[in-house]
Design an enzyme around this catalytic site. Structure first.
Site, PDB file in Angstrom:
ATOM      1  N   SER A 135    -122.388 -65.725  12.373  1.00  0.00           N
ATOM      2  CA  SER A 135    -122.595 -67.167  11.601  1.00  0.00           C
ATOM      3  C   SER A 135    -122.695 -66.681  10.151  1.00  0.00           C
ATOM      4  O   SER A 135    -123.599 -65.912   9.766  1.00  0.00           O
ATOM      5  CB  SER A 135    -124.053 -67.841  12.071  1.00  0.00           C
ATOM      6  N   LYS A 161    -118.624 -68.919  12.427  1.00  0.00           N
ATOM      7  CA  LYS A 161    -119.219 -69.947  12.286  1.00  0.00           C
ATOM      8  C   LYS A 161    -119.640 -70.146  10.566  1.00  0.00           C
ATOM      9  O   LYS A 161    -120.037 -69.279  10.166  1.00  0.00           O
ATOM     10  CB  LYS A 161    -120.557 -70.329  13.028  1.00  0.00           C
ATOM     11  N   LYS A 163    -121.556 -72.083   7.676  1.00  0.00           N
ATOM     12  CA  LYS A 163    -122.683 -73.007   7.316  1.00  0.00           C
ATOM     13  C   LYS A 163    -121.865 -74.017   6.509  1.00  0.00           C
ATOM     14  O   LYS A 163    -121.330 -73.636   5.180  1.00  0.00           O
ATOM     15  CB  LYS A 163    -123.779 -72.180   6.582  1.00  0.00           C
ATOM     16  N   ASP A 188    -121.455 -75.486  10.830  1.00  0.00           N
ATOM     17  CA  ASP A 188    -122.912 -76.003  11.179  1.00  0.00           C
ATOM     18  C   ASP A 188    -123.306 -76.585   9.641  1.00  0.00           C
ATOM     19  O   ASP A 188    -123.570 -76.008   8.723  1.00  0.00           O
ATOM     20  CB  ASP A 188    -123.723 -74.691  11.482  1.00  0.00           C
ATOM     21  N   GLU A 213    -121.569 -78.687  14.264  1.00  0.00           N
ATOM     22  CA  GLU A 213    -122.796 -78.508  14.522  1.00  0.00           C
ATOM     23  C   GLU A 213    -123.889 -79.320  13.725  1.00  0.00           C
ATOM     24  O   GLU A 213    -123.999 -79.223  12.695  1.00  0.00           O
ATOM     25  CB  GLU A 213    -123.201 -77.014  14.738  1.00  0.00           C
ATOM     26  N   ASP A 238    -127.975 -79.007  18.117  1.00  0.00           N
ATOM     27  CA  ASP A 238    -128.899 -77.892  18.004  1.00  0.00           C
ATOM     28  C   ASP A 238    -130.286 -78.366  17.742  1.00  0.00           C
ATOM     29  O   ASP A 238    -130.970 -78.881  18.908  1.00  0.00           O
ATOM     30  CB  ASP A 238    -128.375 -76.959  16.761  1.00  0.00           C
ATOM     31  N   LYS A 262    -131.007 -72.450  22.399  1.00  0.00           N
ATOM     32  CA  LYS A 262    -131.882 -71.536  21.580  1.00  0.00           C
ATOM     33  C   LYS A 262    -133.078 -71.529  22.489  1.00  0.00           C
ATOM     34  O   LYS A 262    -133.871 -72.385  22.385  1.00  0.00           O
ATOM     35  CB  LYS A 262    -132.151 -71.642  20.282  1.00  0.00           C
ATOM     36  N   GLY A 290    -128.467 -68.817  17.766  1.00  0.00           N
ATOM     37  CA  GLY A 290    -129.218 -67.433  17.398  1.00  0.00           C
ATOM     38  C   GLY A 290    -130.282 -67.806  15.911  1.00  0.00           C
ATOM     39  O   GLY A 290    -130.078 -68.955  15.398  1.00  0.00           O
TER      40      GLY A 290
HETATM   41  O1  NPG Z   1    -126.627 -65.118  14.084  1.00  0.00           O
HETATM   42  O2  NPG Z   1    -128.853 -65.418  14.755  1.00  0.00           O
HETATM   43  C1  NPG Z   1    -127.648 -65.649  14.131  1.00  0.00           C
HETATM   44  C2  NPG Z   1    -127.826 -66.756  13.083  1.00  0.00           C
HETATM   45  C3  NPG Z   1    -127.071 -68.046  13.517  1.00  0.00           C
HETATM   46  O3  NPG Z   1    -126.838 -69.783  12.062  1.00  0.00           O
HETATM   47  C4  NPG Z   1    -127.343 -69.383  12.868  1.00  0.00           C
HETATM   48  N1  NPG Z   1    -128.737 -69.662  12.951  1.00  0.00           N
HETATM   49  O4  NPG Z   1    -129.046 -73.208  12.194  1.00  0.00           O
HETATM   50  O5  NPG Z   1    -128.349 -72.000  13.866  1.00  0.00           O
HETATM   51  C5  NPG Z   1    -128.932 -72.120  12.724  1.00  0.00           C
HETATM   52  C6  NPG Z   1    -129.196 -70.898  12.074  1.00  0.00           C
HETATM   53  C7  NPG Z   1    -130.816 -70.619  11.970  1.00  0.00           C
HETATM   54  C8  NPG Z   1    -131.271 -69.335  11.485  1.00  0.00           C
HETATM   55  C9  NPG Z   1    -131.629 -71.649  12.381  1.00  0.00           C
HETATM   56  C10 NPG Z   1    -132.705 -69.094  11.092  1.00  0.00           C
HETATM   57  C11 NPG Z   1    -133.096 -71.418  12.085  1.00  0.00           C
HETATM   58  C12 NPG Z   1    -133.596 -70.122  11.592  1.00  0.00           C
END
Ligand code: NPG
Length: 369
Positions: A135, A161, A163, A188, A213, A238, A262, A290
């Protein structure tokens, strides 16, 4: 089994690079690490709470209070015959799912270590490797984005992915898709758009994305159901899927084509398996999200992602993508086929480096039976 000792630690680990989404930017992990002891066994869990309540309503301070005042006493009052009994034991506490998840996950680890069973086997995992991607947070400009994505692709990740947010959506996605026409790509939005943005979001259809997402509100399944027919790209929910009931509502409303699981957002592994099974019965694929977990939470994520309906690569990169110095002695490394290997040792299989853990601990609390 009765839990004899619960220890909670607030930790601070600097990320190798700041992580920026449509709604927040964080430079340091603020997780709470859970240690449980019973029957001569020590087990570990993690609540991957953040510095701020900008992803959901929780942060490290809320989880710290709820775990001490409510969840730990509830866990210690239970006489557990299996880890699935933890979620009902916490049911009187509304929401606060990330706080619950660290204690629930540690209980799975405890049973697994006691019984000599791996977490993946306990959960019903069917594969020995899980497909993973990276990500990529919002970058300062497109040249930087292309360099960062290129570095991850060169490191062996074959799913990216991005953002996105208004003003950083169509053009960055176009740039990455043009540079890598065949890479598995998804975006996302972390809840930043509104239904009125449907036409802008539909422009993403041209980039052959796996999914888009959580474009709309974090608690809004209803408008996602209105948006999905206006996009060719599957919507992935999500933030909106916080329980098996929410998953059922989204499935019945046709609000999405994919669900991101998650365990920390859903309140634990047991309910995550229920969401997985429900989506599978409906013919809907899931994939593993994640929360920039430390090596402890990461091991649970890899185990869960080994279940059969996890059909798309997870946001579960190798430990070194997040931390220069993690708190485990056996970090995950990326296999040549963009996978991580599912641990087979009892419980989650992590070997905690207690010297590192002591170094990164900023607050500590314990309760004995
Ligand atoms: O690789 O763990 C990873 C990050 C993946 O983008 C990611 N997480 O919105 O999904 C999300 C975001 C996130 C990170 C959400 C930290 C909440 C806390």
């Amino acid at each position: 089994m009765r839990i004899e000792r619960v220890e909670l630690r607030q930790v601070r680990l600097p990320y190798v690079a700041p992580f920026e989404t449509s709604g927040w930017r964080e430079e340091t992990c603020h997780a709470i690490i859970v240690r449980l002891e019973a029957d001569g066994v020590t087990a570990w869990g993690e609540s991957p709470v953040g510095e701020n309540p900008f992803y959901n309503e929780e942060n490290y301070q809320t989880a710290w209070i709820i775990q001490q005042a409510y969840l730990t006493p509830m866990l210690m009052a239970a006489d557990l015959s299996k880890p699935q009994e933890v979620t009902p034991a916490f049911a009187r506490v509304r929401a606060n799912r990330m706080a619950k998840s660290g204690l629930e996950f540690a209980t799975w680890d405890l049973f697994g270590r006691r019984d000599g069973r791996s977490l993946a086997a306990m959960l019903g995992g069917t594969r020995d490797r899980v497909a993973v991607g990276v990500s990529v947070g919002i970058q300062k400009d497109i040249d930087t984005l292309l360099r960062v994505v290129g570095d991850y692709i060169n490191a062996g990740y074959n799913r990216i992915k991005l953002k996105i947010r208004p003003g950083w959506d169509i053009e960055p996605t176009r740039a990455v898709r043009t540079a890598w026409p065949d890479i598995q790509l998804q975006v996302d939005a972390n809840s930043i758009y509104h239904l009125e943005d449907a036409e802008r979001l539909a422009q993403l259809d041209q980039f052959n994305l796996l999914l888009v997402e959580q474009p709309l509100g974090h608690d809004d399944i209803f408008d996602h159901a209105k948006l999905q027919p206006r996009l060719r790209t599957p919507i992935c929910l999500d933030e909106s899927i916080v329980s098996p009931e929410h998953a059922r509502w989204a499935i019945e409303m046709h609000a999405c084509g994919v669900i991101n699981i998650k365990p920390s957002r859903i309140g634990g592994l047991a309910d995550s398996v229920r969401v997985h099974d429900m989506a599978q019965a409906a013919g809907m694929p899931v994939w593993h999200g994640g929360m920039l977990e430390t090596g402890i939470g990461r091991a649970a994520n890899v185990a869960l992602a080994s279940l059969p309906n996890f059909k798309l690569p997870g946001d579960i990169s190798a430990n070194a993508r997040y931390y220069a110095r993690d708190i485990v002695r056996n970090p995950f490394t990326l296999n040549a086929d963009s996978t991580l290997t599912v641990p087979t040792k009892p419980g989650s299989g992590v070997i905690v480096d207690e010297d590192v853990l002591d170094d990164v601990t900023v607050a500590r609390w314990e309760k004995r039976a």
